[in-house]
Design a protein around this motif. Structure first.
Motif, PDB file in Angstrom:
ATOM      1  N   GLY A 262       0.831  -1.199   0.000  1.00 26.62           N
ATOM      2  CA  GLY A 262       0.000   0.000   0.000  1.00 26.62           C
ATOM      3  C   GLY A 262       0.860   1.242   0.000  1.00 26.62           C
ATOM      4  N   ILE A 263       0.189   2.391  -0.099  1.00 25.93           N
ATOM      5  CA  ILE A 263       0.920   3.667  -0.107  1.00 25.93           C
ATOM      6  C   ILE A 263       0.428   4.605   0.993  1.00 25.93           C
ATOM      7  CG2 ILE A 263       1.522   3.543  -2.549  1.00 25.93           C
ATOM      8  CD1 ILE A 263      -0.879   5.361  -3.139  1.00 25.93           C
ATOM      9  N   GLY A 264      -0.546   4.126   1.790  1.00 22.59           N
ATOM     10  CA  GLY A 264      -1.003   4.921   2.928  1.00 22.59           C
ATOM     11  C   GLY A 264      -2.124   5.878   2.615  1.00 22.59           C
ATOM     12  N   ILE A 265      -3.093   5.438   1.813  1.00 23.91           N
ATOM     13  CA  ILE A 265      -4.240   6.302   1.530  1.00 23.91           C
ATOM     14  C   ILE A 265      -5.518   5.648   2.038  1.00 23.91           C
ATOM     15  CG2 ILE A 265      -3.172   7.271  -0.535  1.00 23.91           C
ATOM     16  CD1 ILE A 265      -5.240   5.537  -2.150  1.00 23.91           C
ATOM     17  N   LEU A 266      -6.516   6.464   2.266  1.00 31.14           N
ATOM     18  CA  LEU A 266      -7.872   6.003   2.514  1.00 31.14           C
ATOM     19  C   LEU A 266      -8.686   6.358   1.283  1.00 31.14           C
ATOM     20  CD1 LEU A 266     -10.088   4.892   4.441  1.00 31.14           C
ATOM     21  CD2 LEU A 266     -10.463   7.249   5.175  1.00 31.14           C
ATOM     22  N   ALA A 267      -9.187   5.343   0.600  1.00 28.74           N
ATOM     23  CA  ALA A 267      -9.923   5.577  -0.639  1.00 28.74           C
ATOM     24  C   ALA A 267     -11.392   5.838  -0.345  1.00 28.74           C
ATOM     25  CB  ALA A 267      -9.792   4.379  -1.574  1.00 28.74           C
ATOM     26  N   ALA A 268     -11.972   6.746  -1.094  1.00 32.60           N
ATOM     27  CA  ALA A 268     -13.401   7.011  -0.967  1.00 32.60           C
ATOM     28  C   ALA A 268     -14.198   5.837  -1.525  1.00 32.60           C
ATOM     29  CB  ALA A 268     -13.766   8.292  -1.714  1.00 32.60           C
ATOM     30  N   ASP A 269     -15.409   5.686  -1.041  1.00 30.66           N
ATOM     31  CA  ASP A 269     -16.270   4.613  -1.532  1.00 30.66           C
ATOM     32  C   ASP A 269     -16.486   4.730  -3.035  1.00 30.66           C
ATOM     33  OD1 ASP A 269     -19.106   3.367  -2.094  1.00 30.66           O
ATOM     34  OD2 ASP A 269     -18.415   2.515  -0.214  1.00 30.66           O
ATOM     35  N   GLU A 270     -16.486   3.592  -3.710  1.00 28.13           N
ATOM     36  CA  GLU A 270     -16.618   3.617  -5.174  1.00 28.13           C
ATOM     37  C   GLU A 270     -17.967   4.162  -5.623  1.00 28.13           C
ATOM     38  OE1 GLU A 270     -15.691  -0.220  -6.695  1.00 28.13           O
ATOM     39  OE2 GLU A 270     -13.561  -0.095  -6.172  1.00 28.13           O
ATOM     40  N   THR A 271     -18.991   4.005  -4.796  1.00 32.25           N
ATOM     41  CA  THR A 271     -20.295   4.549  -5.176  1.00 32.25           C
ATOM     42  C   THR A 271     -20.259   6.076  -5.194  1.00 32.25           C
ATOM     43  OG1 THR A 271     -21.042   4.447  -2.865  1.00 32.25           O
ATOM     44  CG2 THR A 271     -21.538   2.554  -4.267  1.00 32.25           C
ATOM     45  N   VAL A 272     -19.442   6.646  -4.316  1.00 28.90           N
ATOM     46  CA  VAL A 272     -19.294   8.107  -4.314  1.00 28.90           C
ATOM     47  C   VAL A 272     -18.653   8.557  -5.611  1.00 28.90           C
ATOM     48  CG1 VAL A 272     -18.182  10.061  -3.180  1.00 28.90           C
ATOM     49  CG2 VAL A 272     -19.164   8.203  -1.804  1.00 28.90           C
ATOM     50  N   ALA A 273     -17.609   7.832  -6.035  1.00 27.55           N
ATOM     51  CA  ALA A 273     -16.945   8.179  -7.289  1.00 27.55           C
ATOM     52  C   ALA A 273     -17.915   8.067  -8.458  1.00 27.55           C
ATOM     53  CB  ALA A 273     -15.740   7.267  -7.501  1.00 27.55           C
ATOM     54  N   ALA A 274     -18.736   7.024  -8.445  1.00 27.83           N
ATOM     55  CA  ALA A 274     -19.703   6.847  -9.528  1.00 27.83           C
ATOM     56  C   ALA A 274     -20.721   7.977  -9.542  1.00 27.83           C
ATOM     57  CB  ALA A 274     -20.400   5.500  -9.384  1.00 27.83           C
ATOM     58  N   GLN A 275     -21.174   8.387  -8.357  1.00 27.83           N
ATOM     59  CA  GLN A 275     -22.158   9.464  -8.275  1.00 27.83           C
ATOM     60  C   GLN A 275     -21.580  10.785  -8.771  1.00 27.83           C
ATOM     61  OE1 GLN A 275     -23.223   9.326  -4.156  1.00 27.83           O
ATOM     62  NE2 GLN A 275     -24.633   7.596  -4.394  1.00 27.83           N
ATOM     63  N   LEU A 276     -20.274  10.972  -8.554  1.00 26.36           N
ATOM     64  CA  LEU A 276     -19.625  12.206  -8.990  1.00 26.36           C
ATOM     65  C   LEU A 276     -19.162  12.124 -10.437  1.00 26.36           C
ATOM     66  CD1 LEU A 276     -17.458  12.967  -5.810  1.00 26.36           C
ATOM     67  CD2 LEU A 276     -19.578  14.107  -6.515  1.00 26.36           C
ATOM     68  N   GLY A 277     -19.333  10.944 -11.047  1.00 29.01           N
ATOM     69  CA  GLY A 277     -18.892  10.777 -12.424  1.00 29.01           C
ATOM     70  C   GLY A 277     -17.388  10.708 -12.571  1.00 29.01           C
ATOM     71  N   VAL A 278     -16.712  10.247 -11.510  1.00 27.17           N
ATOM     72  CA  VAL A 278     -15.253  10.188 -11.507  1.00 27.17           C
ATOM     73  C   VAL A 278     -14.803   8.768 -11.815  1.00 27.17           C
ATOM     74  CG1 VAL A 278     -13.187  10.407 -10.079  1.00 27.17           C
ATOM     75  CG2 VAL A 278     -15.029  12.089  -9.884  1.00 27.17           C
ATOM     76  N   THR A 279     -13.886   8.631 -12.755  1.00 27.11           N
ATOM     77  CA  THR A 279     -13.273   7.336 -13.059  1.00 27.11           C
ATOM     78  C   THR A 279     -11.884   7.303 -12.439  1.00 27.11           C
ATOM     79  OG1 THR A 279     -14.474   7.135 -15.149  1.00 27.11           O
ATOM     80  CG2 THR A 279     -12.519   5.761 -14.875  1.00 27.11           C
ATOM     81  N   GLY A 280     -11.705   6.463 -11.445  1.00 24.70           N
ATOM     82  CA  GLY A 280     -10.438   6.393 -10.731  1.00 24.70           C
ATOM     83  C   GLY A 280     -10.686   6.253  -9.246  1.00 24.70           C
TER      84      GLY A 280
END
Length: 368
Positions: A262-280
């Motif tokens: 790992g690199i030491g990040i906390l990732a946001a929930d994938e559903t949040v990314a989908a709702q925001l239209g963000v790929t990544g």
């Protein structure tokens, strides 16, 4: 004249009735098989049958039943709790199975194909991969290890064989095909296994930890789960790819654990990314002193409504979801440095980040 005709007709009817009554007894006497029937000769087995038989006879002796023991109280002896399947990994008596097979047991025994029961101890567990390794206390008279194949060159449609102990019925063989590749499977460690094999070879409770084989009898996966509303086989089973197994198991034998890259990040929930239209992968937070913080990655800033950096690639590989990122980090390995493509404010830049074992890192990701 008429009376004589009547008598003839009545006699004929009587004869017919007699025949109908007597016929079953005559047939029984003349045609019943009262002695063993002769065995009919058969032709040669088909090539497919011979191949299937050879795979089973070669590999089955190396497939074992793993029985978990649980203690209900100090006054009671260990009693059987759960059982699964495992297989011989090497000549030192190491047995590979699923982590969920051994997760809740306090002791274990392994039943060989010969019927011999041997005590075993867990030497390593990897919840992130649903893999575990046991070591048999005896080293003599053990069956040979299963041949190891590759999962990198598998093709959808090729034959697959599963050997295991469904419902405690040992030495069961099921056949099918590889139905799909590159599936993703969540594990109890909170991550996803990438490149999972899907097969329609029947896999039922008790098959967990057993080998999935190709037509050459080589290990191509470890059966781990089924998709079934009823809990029994529905034609969709999953296996951990052998390339992952061949990387993780030696680590478990050497260290008892597997590093969590790992690199030491906390990732946001994938559903949040989908709702925001963000790929990544949206960086929600970073751990203090982590490689991510050192590389200047930023998390979500609720004060200004910024969503934080978005990781969109590792090297030349695109990152569309968290499992893409973790898979790339695992392939690179702890101690290596990777180039992350990060999007911030509609612009993309590349940063060098070192991969660490986050399972041993004391710090935790923080949100701004």
């Amino acid at each position: 004249m008429q009376d004589r005709l009547t008598r003839v007709i009545m006699l004929a009817v009587a004869v017919l009735l007699a025949i109908l009554v007597v016929q079953p007894y005559v047939d029984s006497y003349l045609f019943s098989a009262r002695t063993p029937r002769p065995v009919a000769a058969r032709g040669d087995l088909s090539e497919l049958e011979r191949s299937t038989i050879q795979v089973f006879e070669t590999v089955a002796p190396s497939v074992v039943q793993v029985v978990s023991l649980s203690r209900r109280s100090p006054r009671t002896e260990a009693e059987p709790s759960e059982s699964g399947t495992g297989f011989m990994w090497d000549a030192a008596g190491h047995v590979v199975t699923n982590e969920h097979v051994v997760a809740s047991g306090s002791g274990f025994v392994v039943r060989l194909a010969s019927g011999e029961v041997l005590p075993a101890e867990v030497v390593g567990q990897a919840p992130n991969y649903d893999l575990a390794v046991l070591r048999l206390n005896s080293r003599t008279g053990l069956p040979p290890p299963v041949m190891v194949g590759s999962s990198a060159d598998l093709k959808v449609g090729q034959t697959a064989y599963a050997i295991g102990n469904p419902f405690g019925l040992d030495q069961s063989l099921t056949t099918g095909i590889i139905s799909a590749l590159k599936r993703r499977l969540p594990t109890s460690g909170g991550r996803e296994i990438a490149g999972v094999i899907q097969t329609d070879a029947a896999i039922n409770p008790g098959n967990s930890g057993g080998p999935l084989l190709d037509s050459a009898g080589r290990l191509i996966g470890v059966n781990t789960a089924i998709y079934s509303p009823s809990g029994t086989n529905a034609g969709i089973g999953f296996a951990i790819p052998v390339d992952v197994v061949n990387r993780v198991v030696p680590e478990l034998i050497r260290e008892g654990r597997v590093p969590t890259p790992g690199i030491g990040i906390l990732a946001a929930d994938e559903t949040v990314a989908a709702q925001l239209g963000v790929t990544g992968v949206i960086v929600a937070g970073v751990a203090p002193g982590s490689p991510a913080e050192q590389a200047g990655l930023r998390g979500v800033n609720p004060a200004v409504g910024a969503i934080g950096d978005v990781i969109v690639g590792v090297g030349d590989e695109p990152v569309r979801r968290l499992s893409d990122l973790t898979d790339s980090l695992e392939r690179a390995g702890v101690g290596q440095t990777v180039a992350l493509k990060v999007m911030r404010n509609d612009s993309t830049r590349t940063v060098e980040v070192r991969i660490v074992d986050i399972g041993q890192e004391p710090s935790r990701p923080r949100r701004p």
